[in-house]
Design a protein around this motif. Structure first.
Motif, PDB file in Angstrom:
ATOM      1  N   MET A   6       0.850  -1.196   0.000  1.00  0.00           N
ATOM      2  CA  MET A   6       0.000   0.000   0.000  1.00  0.00           C
ATOM      3  C   MET A   6       0.883   1.243   0.000  1.00  0.00           C
ATOM      4  N   ALA A   7       0.484   2.236  -0.768  1.00  0.00           N
ATOM      5  CA  ALA A   7       1.140   3.546  -0.733  1.00  0.00           C
ATOM      6  C   ALA A   7       0.186   4.535  -0.075  1.00  0.00           C
ATOM      7  N   ALA A   8       0.739   5.491   0.639  1.00  0.00           N
ATOM      8  CA  ALA A   8      -0.104   6.490   1.302  1.00  0.00           C
ATOM      9  C   ALA A   8       0.657   7.797   1.400  1.00  0.00           C
ATOM     10  N   VAL A   9      -0.085   8.892   1.426  1.00  0.00           N
ATOM     11  CA  VAL A   9       0.523  10.194   1.674  1.00  0.00           C
ATOM     12  C   VAL A   9       0.428  10.468   3.172  1.00  0.00           C
ATOM     13  N   PRO A  10       1.341  11.268   3.731  1.00  0.00           N
ATOM     14  CA  PRO A  10       1.343  11.516   5.176  1.00  0.00           C
ATOM     15  C   PRO A  10       0.005  11.999   5.733  1.00  0.00           C
ATOM     16  N   GLU A  11      -0.737  12.783   4.951  1.00  0.00           N
ATOM     17  CA  GLU A  11      -2.027  13.289   5.437  1.00  0.00           C
ATOM     18  C   GLU A  11      -2.954  12.141   5.845  1.00  0.00           C
ATOM     19  N   ILE A  12      -2.982  11.075   5.046  1.00  0.00           N
ATOM     20  CA  ILE A  12      -3.848   9.936   5.348  1.00  0.00           C
ATOM     21  C   ILE A  12      -3.329   9.182   6.568  1.00  0.00           C
ATOM     22  N   MET A  13      -1.996   8.986   6.649  1.00  0.00           N
ATOM     23  CA  MET A  13      -1.419   8.297   7.803  1.00  0.00           C
ATOM     24  C   MET A  13      -1.626   9.100   9.089  1.00  0.00           C
ATOM     25  N   ASP A  14      -1.507  10.431   8.993  1.00  0.00           N
ATOM     26  CA  ASP A  14      -1.739  11.281  10.174  1.00  0.00           C
ATOM     27  C   ASP A  14      -3.167  11.122  10.686  1.00  0.00           C
ATOM     28  N   ARG A  15      -4.128  11.036   9.759  1.00  0.00           N
ATOM     29  CA  ARG A  15      -5.532  10.864  10.163  1.00  0.00           C
ATOM     30  C   ARG A  15      -5.732   9.538  10.893  1.00  0.00           C
ATOM     31  N   ILE A  16      -5.144   8.464  10.334  1.00  0.00           N
ATOM     32  CA  ILE A  16      -5.269   7.146  10.964  1.00  0.00           C
ATOM     33  C   ILE A  16      -4.677   7.192  12.371  1.00  0.00           C
ATOM     34  N   TYR A  17      -3.493   7.778  12.481  1.00  0.00           N
ATOM     35  CA  TYR A  17      -2.800   7.886  13.772  1.00  0.00           C
ATOM     36  C   TYR A  17      -3.664   8.616  14.807  1.00  0.00           C
ATOM     37  N   LYS A  18      -4.195   9.767  14.423  1.00  0.00           N
ATOM     38  CA  LYS A  18      -4.981  10.549  15.375  1.00  0.00           C
ATOM     39  C   LYS A  18      -6.284   9.848  15.753  1.00  0.00           C
ATOM     40  N   ASN A  19      -6.926   9.193  14.769  1.00  0.00           N
ATOM     41  CA  ASN A  19      -8.182   8.478  15.063  1.00  0.00           C
ATOM     42  C   ASN A  19      -7.955   7.330  16.037  1.00  0.00           C
ATOM     43  N   VAL A  20      -6.878   6.565  15.813  1.00  0.00           N
ATOM     44  CA  VAL A  20      -6.597   5.434  16.702  1.00  0.00           C
ATOM     45  C   VAL A  20      -6.235   5.936  18.096  1.00  0.00           C
TER      46      VAL A  20
END
Length: 712
Positions: A372-386
């Motif tokens: 999977m490829a992701a941009v930091p914006e998407i990873m930041d959202r996952i991090y904050k939600n978890v």
């Protein structure tokens, strides 16, 4: 980033003792069975070296000492040959997958807005042979409609299987493919189409109706529009001279007219494969001319950095814009190695995504991707939600999670894996991405250390942070999967070399101690041919050295570490000199403050005739509402965001995060504007890769800038 435990000291001591005893008992067998010593030696080894001992010498991967890699497979020097090779080798394997739509309905939200919700079924797959035939027929059909070799053809479409089929068809027939972001505004679309003089365009029904139709009169050369959607529809109200076709009809025409021999005028390595229009973060989009040989060199470099690529069960999930070089390169890497690609979108990616009807499955749950490829914006959202969900756990659950998190962070720093933690603690978090992800590739912007470490730990897989640009085919560096350090983007890929150029104005020199610093220059066969019809910028940004190697000047500031890995430390365009003489790196300020749980997105801003920094902020709705309740501030979401007391509270919380992130006092925004609306590509304030469009943001918040600087 170490999380804090919050149980009573006695119970904590007992838990820590149990962990210590477990670690001590299992140390020797686990040390030898897990290969920890080899993992550590791989992580710490030198990965790139300077070509010579002079300051400013290029760095080159230790795996490409004698020459830079430029060809993936022997004899496959153009993209059509690479795909033909893959078709022969992986004939019966699944290639491209599309999820079936079962039902679609409108759902009324409490605020009165209507959201479209979908229920999706299983993935339907085309094999490599079927994909190859679909592309061959489509290319022949386009030729039958008058498309000529070496004449530009455009694609303006969402990420889907038909996009890659179109690209492969164009590669086979030597039609240079002009790519345009599906979120570009009308003037930018018209500019790209007119500059490249296209007569044929491939698009979707939705984009034709919502964006393309309105500007057709501004594109006088356009003659044929091909719609990728399955269902035939009657098309009316189009300017005279424009014909609308369905992709299936064009493929059927191609199947009838296709000669069994190879198409005439096949491409050579130096022919243009793609003219990729940038997202326009600093103005009008520029068309980057990328040749067949450029793209092949780029994907050769990327593929070398991904371990065991091409395993029979490797599945990639495609959802980022294919008009972005990160996604196009990633998908070409996968297709060339026999992986299957299942298509998705940011709105249907996970079970909780905005378009997925409650109770039904998102795409990752069904596809279970391994890559999977992701941009930091998407990873930041996952991090904050978890982490928000962790905060909502009861005290015992939260402490156990934190203990496991900190224990695993310590273990991976020593080269160990943690199968028990992965199975019992992080399995639920990992299932958010399907539960089988073995490699995550991050690109498009710098990834914060906190988010990178979180993804390593909770998703139980390495995060390869990469650095590249459209002008280098997305290739530059990717961190090795065995390297668990954070904040770095890895060593140069085998297809290129990197050197640092002094930038006196910013105080960056390749003689800096302890590590050389300077503007990053990337050279190699992956460096693009230049900008389309833009000789002024070509002379500024590209050059050829005395050995005939092509180089691109990135404008980014890097630092090379002793093991040859690169760290991005600044950007020339992001550096502002304040009235009192201090330099402020806006990108650095944003990277630190985005780690604050109260902030979903931020744009730092400074005028050189002012003495302080200001900021525009998209606050986290849940966190801001909780803060408002604590301060007894009531109202609608818009009223809370516009409340001056809330602005002061956000500045206070933000200042604490800034001090923790070691920002200087003059770097911390003194005044802020809270935005009730998130910044999405549709708003025109960020690119499709979620990079800030500083010029658009400045225009959008001009009144607020004047207010915060005392003009109003």
């Amino acid at each position: 980033m170490k999380l804090k435990e919050d149980l009573n000291p006695f119970l904590l001591q007992v838990l820590h003792s149990i962990i210590w005893v477990y670690s001590a008992v299992t140390f020797l067998p686990w040390y030898f069975l897990s290969g920890a010593s080899q993992n550590l030696s791989r992580a710490k080894r030198v990965k790139a070296r300077p070509v010579n001992s002079t300051p400013g010498s290029p760095y080159r991967s230790v795996n490409s000492v004698h020459c830079l890699a430029s060809v993936l497979y022997p004899g496959c020097d153009t993209l059509d040959k690479v795909f033909e090779f893959a078709k022969h080798r992986y004939k019966e394997r699944d290639c491209l997958g599309t999820r079936e739509l079962i039902s679609e309905e409108d759902e009324l939200q409490p605020n009165g807005k209507v959201f479209k919700k979908v229920i999706l079924g299983r993935y339907n797959w085309l094999t490599y042979e079927e994909t190859y035939l679909a592309a061959a027929h489509f290319g022949s059909g386009l030729a039958a409609l008058g498309q000529k070799p070496k004449s530009n053809i455009a694609i303006f479409c969402e990420t889907r299987a038909e996009w890659i089929i179109t690209a492969q068809a164009c590669f086979m027939h030597n039609f240079p493919l002009v790519t345009l972001y599906s979120t570009l505004g009308g003037p930018a679309i018209a500019h790209g189409l007119n500059e490249t003089e296209v007569t044929h365009i491939i698009t979707s029904k939705d984009l034709l109706q919502s964006r393309l139709k309105a500007i057709l009169l501004q594109v006088p050369r356009l003659q044929h529009i091909i719609i990728v959607d399955d269902k035939p529809t009657a098309w009316t109200d189009f300017p005279r001279g424009i014909m609308v076709h369905n992709m299936a009809t064009v493929q059927a025409l191609g199947a009838k007219t296709q000669n069994m021999s190879k198409p005439p005028n096949q491409p050579v390595p130096s022919d243009i494969a793609v003219i990729m229009y940038t997202s326009g973060s600093t103005g009008i989009p520029k068309g980057v001319m990328i040749s067949h040989s450029n793209l092949i060199a780029g994907i050769t470099g990327m593929a070398e950095r991904i371990p065991n690529l091409g395993r029979e069960h490797d599945t990639y999930i495609g959802y980022l814009p294919l008009a972005h070089v990160l996604e196009l390169s990633a998908e070409l890497v996968c297709v060339s190695h026999g992986c299957r690609i299942g298509y998705s979108s940011p709105q249907t990616l996970a079970d909780q995504s905005t378009k997925i009807k409650k109770g039904s499955k998102g795409d990752t749950s069904v596809l279970k991707p391994t890559l999977m490829a992701a941009v930091p914006e998407i990873m930041d959202r996952i991090y904050k939600n978890v982490m928000t969900k962790v905060e909502e756990m009861n005290r015992v659950q939260r402490t156990l999670f934190v203990l496991a998190y900190n224990y695993k962070m310590e273990q991976i720093s020593k080269g160990y894996s943690t199968p028990l933690c992965d199975s019992f603690v992080f399995r639920k978090v990992r299932s958010l991405l399907g539960g089988k992800t073995r490699v995550l590739l991050s690109g498009g912007a710098p990834l914060s250390a906190a988010t990178q470490r979180f993804m390593n730990i909770c998703f139980c897989c390495p995060v390869g942070q990469g650095y590249g640009l459209t002008e280098t085919c997305g290739a530059g560096t990717i961190s090795e999967m065995s390297d668990y350090s954070t904040g770095r983007v890895g060593a140069p890929l085998v297809c290129c070399e990197i050197k640092l150029k002094n930038w006196e104005e910013g105080g960056y020199y390749c003689t800096n101690k302890p590590n050389p610093r300077g503007e990053i220059l990337i050279g190699g066969p992956n460096v693009a041919m230049g900008y389309y019809k833009n000789e002024v910028r070509n002379k500024e940004d590209f050059f050829v050295d005395e050995n005939g190697q092509r180089w691109f000047c990135t404008g980014d500031i890097g630092e090379c570490h002793p093991d040859g890995c690169l760290k991005i430390v600044d950007r020339k365009k992001d550096l502002v000199k304040l009235q009192v003489g201090e330099y402020v790196s806006l990108g650095k300020v944003e990277a630190v403050l985005k780690n604050c749980s109260l902030i979903d997105n931020i744009c730092a801003y400074a005028n050189s005739d002012q003495s302080y920094v200001i900021g525009f902020i998209v606050p986290n709705q849940k966190q801001l509402l909780a803060l408002a309740e604590l301060k007894k501030i009531r109202g609608t979401w818009e009223e809370i965001c516009n409340n001056s007391e809330m602005e002061k509270e956000v500045i206070r919380v933000m200042a604490e995060a800034a001090i923790g992130g070691k920002l200087e006092k003059f770097e911390i925004p003194v005044k802020v504007r809270l935005s009730a609306e998130p910044w999405t590509p549709e708003t025109g304030l960020v690119t499709d890769a979620f990079k800030l469009k500083r010029k658009a943001l400045k225009t959008h918040y001009q009144d607020d800038i004047e207010r915060m600087y005392g003009g109003k």
